[in-house]
Design an enzyme around this catalytic site. Structure first.
Site, short mmCIF file in Angstrom:
data_model
loop_
_atom_site.label_atom_id
_atom_site.label_comp_id
_atom_site.label_asym_id
_atom_site.label_seq_id
_atom_site.Cartn_x
_atom_site.Cartn_y
_atom_site.Cartn_z
CB SER A 1 7.44 -34.92 -3.89
OG SER A 1 6.30 -35.71 -4.16
CE1 TYR B 1 10.89 -39.13 -2.78
CE2 TYR B 1 8.56 -38.56 -2.80
CZ TYR B 1 9.84 -38.40 -3.30
OH TYR B 1 10.06 -37.48 -4.32
#
Length: 225
Positions: A143, A156
């Site tokens: 990501s 995350y």
């Protein structure tokens, strides 16, 4: 004949979203797909979609990839069904909010376990067979938060940064065995984790390309959609 004809691909988080779209796309290209995930019913739905189209062979293995024993059991079953493992897609993820100041140890540990330790365990598990075959293609789904972080998503972001580092390290260590490892950032997808974005099927062509790279192909890179 598809570009992945006869290849065996393990896909984590295969019950929904990008994992499901990838499993279907890979099956359409002739791959045998192993579907990993924690929710059996979702994995079976993916397998049913593949079966309905008559496009390939799938194996459903409910697995918590953050649990070493479950990963070991899954690998034993895979070895009983397939002679080799050619492709690993580390797609399973947990996308939960939490600032550094507010995250509990348990919340931090859970997200790191799913987003980073799980891919490590699966990668470690497949490497012996890939080395034996002198062939492997590993794709870790990352990501943009890996490099720029994001306020409110501390665990995350940190896990994805670690995953990209793991990718580069694996690429360096396994180059002599024609095992190529790359990260792939699909951008924002419309999945259970995100209500808006691209349909996951839009990016599967990129994953097929990375999964079928020739000997000497790119490794240790991060590809962005």
């Amino acid at each position: 004949m598809g570009i992945l004809d006869g290849r065996t691909a393990i896909i984590s988080g295969a019950g929904t979203g990008l994992g499901r779209a990838t499993a279907i796309a890979f099956a359409q290209e002739g791959a045998h797909v192993v579907l990993l995930g924690r929710r059996t019913i979702k994995l079976e739905e993916t397998a049913a979609l593949i079966a309905q189209e008559g496009i390939g062979q799938s194996l459903v293995l409910p697995t918590d990839i953050a649990d070493p024993k479950q990963v070991e059991q899954a690998m034993e079953t895979i070895a009983q069904n397939f002679e080799r493992i050619d492709i690993l897609i580390n797609n399973a993820a947990s996308f939960e909010p939490g600032q550094v100041i507010e995250l509990t140890y348990e919340e931090w540990t859970r997200q790191i376990a799913i987003n980073l330790t799980g891919p490590f365990l699966l990668t470690k598990a497949v490497l012996p067979l890939m080395r034996q075959a002198h062939y492997g293609r590993i794709i870790n789904i990352t990501s943009g938060l890996a490099w720029n972080g994001a306020g409110g998503y501390a665990a995350y972001s940190a896990a994805k940064a670690g995953l990209e580092s793991l990718t580069r390290t694996t690429a360096d260590e396994e180059l002599d065995y024609d095992i190529l490892a790359n990260s792939y950032n699909p951008g924002t997808l419309r999945t259970e984790m995100h209500a808006t974005g691209k349909d996951p099927s839009v990016v599967t062509a990129d994953l097929i390309r990375l999964a079928s790279l020739p000997q000497g192909g790119a490794t240790g890179t991060t590809v962005v959609y």
